[in-house]
Scaffold this motif. Structure first.
Motif, PDB file in Angstrom:
ATOM      1  N   ALA A 203     -70.640 -18.571 -28.774  1.00  0.00           N
ATOM      2  CA  ALA A 203     -69.973 -19.862 -28.580  1.00  0.00           C
ATOM      3  C   ALA A 203     -70.134 -20.364 -27.149  1.00  0.00           C
ATOM      4  O   ALA A 203     -70.356 -21.558 -26.906  1.00  0.00           O
ATOM      5  N   GLU A 204     -70.043 -19.439 -26.172  1.00  0.00           N
ATOM      6  CA  GLU A 204     -70.228 -19.836 -24.780  1.00  0.00           C
ATOM      7  C   GLU A 204     -71.649 -20.317 -24.536  1.00  0.00           C
ATOM      8  O   GLU A 204     -71.866 -21.307 -23.830  1.00  0.00           O
ATOM      9  N   GLN A 205     -72.625 -19.613 -25.110  1.00  0.00           N
ATOM     10  CA  GLN A 205     -74.014 -20.034 -24.945  1.00  0.00           C
ATOM     11  C   GLN A 205     -74.256 -21.396 -25.580  1.00  0.00           C
ATOM     12  O   GLN A 205     -74.980 -22.231 -25.037  1.00  0.00           O
ATOM     13  N   GLU A 206     -73.646 -21.611 -26.758  1.00  0.00           N
ATOM     14  CA  GLU A 206     -73.796 -22.917 -27.393  1.00  0.00           C
ATOM     15  C   GLU A 206     -73.172 -24.014 -26.545  1.00  0.00           C
ATOM     16  O   GLU A 206     -73.711 -25.118 -26.440  1.00  0.00           O
ATOM     17  N   SER A 207     -72.009 -23.697 -25.939  1.00  0.00           N
ATOM     18  CA  SER A 207     -71.366 -24.689 -25.068  1.00  0.00           C
ATOM     19  C   SER A 207     -72.239 -24.984 -23.860  1.00  0.00           C
ATOM     20  O   SER A 207     -72.406 -26.146 -23.464  1.00  0.00           O
ATOM     21  N   ILE A 208     -72.822 -23.921 -23.262  1.00  0.00           N
ATOM     22  CA  ILE A 208     -73.703 -24.124 -22.112  1.00  0.00           C
ATOM     23  C   ILE A 208     -74.935 -24.919 -22.521  1.00  0.00           C
ATOM     24  O   ILE A 208     -75.378 -25.825 -21.811  1.00  0.00           O
ATOM     25  N   SER A 209     -75.491 -24.579 -23.688  1.00  0.00           N
ATOM     26  CA  SER A 209     -76.674 -25.302 -24.153  1.00  0.00           C
ATOM     27  C   SER A 209     -76.356 -26.770 -24.394  1.00  0.00           C
ATOM     28  O   SER A 209     -77.161 -27.657 -24.078  1.00  0.00           O
ATOM     29  N   GLU A 210     -75.174 -27.034 -24.963  1.00  0.00           N
ATOM     30  CA  GLU A 210     -74.778 -28.421 -25.200  1.00  0.00           C
ATOM     31  C   GLU A 210     -74.624 -29.172 -23.880  1.00  0.00           C
ATOM     32  O   GLU A 210     -75.035 -30.329 -23.751  1.00  0.00           O
ATOM     33  N   ALA A 211     -74.026 -28.492 -22.890  1.00  0.00           N
ATOM     34  CA  ALA A 211     -73.873 -29.128 -21.581  1.00  0.00           C
ATOM     35  C   ALA A 211     -75.237 -29.387 -20.940  1.00  0.00           C
ATOM     36  O   ALA A 211     -75.452 -30.433 -20.319  1.00  0.00           O
ATOM     37  N   GLU A 212     -76.153 -28.426 -21.107  1.00  0.00           N
ATOM     38  CA  GLU A 212     -77.494 -28.625 -20.555  1.00  0.00           C
ATOM     39  C   GLU A 212     -78.214 -29.767 -21.259  1.00  0.00           C
ATOM     40  O   GLU A 212     -78.923 -30.554 -20.620  1.00  0.00           O
ATOM     41  N   ARG A 213     -78.039 -29.848 -22.572  1.00  0.00           N
ATOM     42  CA  ARG A 213     -78.666 -30.955 -23.298  1.00  0.00           C
ATOM     43  C   ARG A 213     -78.101 -32.296 -22.843  1.00  0.00           C
ATOM     44  O   ARG A 213     -78.841 -33.277 -22.654  1.00  0.00           O
ATOM     45  N   ALA A 214     -76.773 -32.334 -22.653  1.00  0.00           N
ATOM     46  CA  ALA A 214     -76.154 -33.581 -22.184  1.00  0.00           C
ATOM     47  C   ALA A 214     -76.651 -33.935 -20.786  1.00  0.00           C
ATOM     48  O   ALA A 214     -76.925 -35.102 -20.484  1.00  0.00           O
ATOM     49  N   ARG A 215     -76.766 -32.909 -19.935  1.00  0.00           N
ATOM     50  CA  ARG A 215     -77.251 -33.168 -18.577  1.00  0.00           C
ATOM     51  C   ARG A 215     -78.706 -33.640 -18.608  1.00  0.00           C
ATOM     52  O   ARG A 215     -79.082 -34.562 -17.879  1.00  0.00           O
ATOM     53  N   ARG A 216     -79.518 -33.018 -19.457  1.00  0.00           N
ATOM     54  CA  ARG A 216     -80.916 -33.431 -19.531  1.00  0.00           C
ATOM     55  C   ARG A 216     -81.034 -34.859 -20.055  1.00  0.00           C
ATOM     56  O   ARG A 216     -81.840 -35.655 -19.566  1.00  0.00           O
ATOM     57  N   THR A 217     -80.190 -35.182 -21.048  1.00  0.00           N
ATOM     58  CA  THR A 217     -80.206 -36.548 -21.570  1.00  0.00           C
ATOM     59  C   THR A 217     -79.806 -37.549 -20.495  1.00  0.00           C
ATOM     60  O   THR A 217     -80.391 -38.626 -20.372  1.00  0.00           O
ATOM     61  N   LEU A 218     -78.780 -37.176 -19.689  1.00  0.00           N
ATOM     62  CA  LEU A 218     -78.338 -38.056 -18.618  1.00  0.00           C
ATOM     63  C   LEU A 218     -79.443 -38.265 -17.591  1.00  0.00           C
ATOM     64  O   LEU A 218     -79.703 -39.397 -17.158  1.00  0.00           O
ATOM     65  N   LEU A 219     -80.114 -37.177 -17.205  1.00  0.00           N
ATOM     66  CA  LEU A 219     -81.181 -37.297 -16.222  1.00  0.00           C
ATOM     67  C   LEU A 219     -82.340 -38.131 -16.760  1.00  0.00           C
ATOM     68  O   LEU A 219     -82.925 -38.949 -16.033  1.00  0.00           O
ATOM     69  N   GLU A 220     -82.671 -37.930 -18.027  1.00  0.00           N
ATOM     70  CA  GLU A 220     -83.744 -38.722 -18.617  1.00  0.00           C
ATOM     71  C   GLU A 220     -83.376 -40.202 -18.664  1.00  0.00           C
ATOM     72  O   GLU A 220     -84.215 -41.079 -18.409  1.00  0.00           O
ATOM     73  N   GLU A 221     -82.106 -40.492 -18.978  1.00  0.00           N
ATOM     74  CA  GLU A 221     -81.669 -41.887 -19.040  1.00  0.00           C
ATOM     75  C   GLU A 221     -81.683 -42.511 -17.647  1.00  0.00           C
ATOM     76  O   GLU A 221     -82.088 -43.664 -17.466  1.00  0.00           O
TER      77      GLU A 221
END
Length: 407
Positions: free
Chosen positions: A160-178
């Protein structure tokens, strides 16, 4: 509360049963039976939060009970050294250990239990039923089961922690791409028009012969300001993209090349040019730049850049909201306190002056940006309207070198 409730149920059930069995079946004295019953069952409440000390207390009580039962009148034909109610309580204790402790601790507890039983086996009274192997096997099974459940729970938590970290990383990557996409679009749109302005300003003296010298200088200043804006835009695009490549430069129509992206950021030394450009735009501005302040601010790049940006934003606000208002810019340095002081004050706009289109619908992002820059440098900002009209921006920016020396 649920674990404590379960432990309390076992204590309430096992305590009277233990006392009754020791008194009636083993014919142990009532005082010893009561003491052993309490010592063997009450620590189960402690096992919910501190299972190792509880196990040590129960094992000591069980060992004392085995020694006392060895000489009891009714021990013959009975289970020894561990009576049935002690085995039940001990298994509850094993469950608490397995759910909270590490594998090394569980193995140590299991081997210690077996070793104590083996030692007691050498002093077993005649005619008793040996329960050493029974407790050793059942205790091992209980520790294995509860330990496996604990490991499964830990594994699920880590997943669950890894999934949360992965979700945060995906959100951060999406933000940087935007951000990178917006930066590229902004650069492509604005850079085109700025490039046109630069070309028109540079070519005006050739397209319009007979131009007077002040007009030529004005066009040259316009071209220089446009080129500077393009350079800053390319540097901003590089930061937003998060790379050091030359993509930003190639996106902007080829003006300036990659070297412009690596040019130093503006600082206090360039405030003079900024004020001159504002004056040429028709805004009456007086500048007071203290001697040595540029050199002092240059020692701290963050303060140097922040001071320039604060003056830049304040003058831009004056041009937008109070065109024609007399403005005073002061940048000083206090060597004793180790701070750079920035002050921009403008009076009310002339009655005949009209604010630029859209100025009244400002978002306030400029002041927010000022406050963020000042906060990052550890300084303070005071910005607000004046009673007699106009606006005042005062920033106090501590120099990092001075802060480090004082600490």
């Amino acid at each position: 509360m649920a674990p404590f409730a379960v432990a309390a149920v076992f204590v309430v059930v096992l305590l009277p049963v233990t006392i009754a069995v020791l008194t009636n079946d083993y014919r142990l004295g009532g005082g010893w039976a009561g003491a052993l019953g309490v010592a063997q069952t009450v620590p189960l409440l402690l096992a919910v939060t501190r299972p190792v000390p509880a196990w040590a207390a129960v094992l000591a009580a069980d060992l004392l009970g085995a020694v006392l039962l060895a000489s009891a009148d009714g021990v013959a034909g009975r289970p020894w050294p561990w009576p049935p109610m002690e085995i039940v309580g001990y298994l509850v204790l094993m469950a608490c250990l397995g759910l909270r402790e590490s594998v090394r601790t569980l193995v140590g507890v299991w081997l210690t239990t077996g070793a104590v039983g083996v030692v007691l086996g050498f002093f077993a009274p005649g005619g008793v039923t040996d329960t050493v192997a029974l407790l050793f096997v059942l205790g091992g099974v209980m520790l294995a089961l509860t330990g496996a459940l604990r490991g499964l729970g830990d594994a699920r938590q880590r997943i669950a922690e890894q999934e949360s970290i992965s979700e945060a990383e995906r959100a951060r990557r999406t933000l940087l791409e935007e951000r990178a996409r917006i930066a590229r679009e902004l650069h492509d749109v604005v850079a085109h028009h700025m490039s046109v302005i630069t070309v028109q300003a540079d070519s005006a003296p050739y397209r319009l012969p007979g131009m007077e010298e002040p007009v030529r200088e004005e066009f040259a200043a316009i071209a220089a300001s446009a080129r500077e804006s393009l350079g800053e835009m390319r540097r901003l695009l590089t930061v937003l993209r998060g790379d050091g490549g030359d993509g930003a430069g190639s996106a902007g129509g080829g003006t300036g090349g990659g070297g412009g992206e690596r040019a130093p950021q503006p600082g206090v030394a360039r405030i003079q040019q900024l004020v001159e450009a504002t004056v040429r735009a028709g805004q009456p501005v007086e500048l007071s730049l203290a001697s040595g302040v540029a050199e002092a601010a240059r020692a701290d790049p963050a303060v140097d850049l922040s001071a320039y940006r604060i003056v830049q934003e304040a003058l831009a606000n004056v041009v937008r909201h109070a065109p024609g208002a007399r403005t005073r810019v002061s940048v000083t340095h206090s060597a004793e306190e180790g701070v750079v002081l920035v002050l921009v004050v403008n009076g009310p706009a002339p009655e005949e002056a009209e604010a630029l289109e859209g100025a009244g619908a400002g978002t306030g992002h400029g002041l927010v940006g000022m406050r963020e820059r000042v906060r990052l440098t550890g300084g303070t900002l005071d910005a607000g309207p004046l009673p007699e009209g106009g606006f005042r921006v005062a920033a106090r920016l501590p120099l990092a070198s001075r802060t480090e020396d004082s600490s």
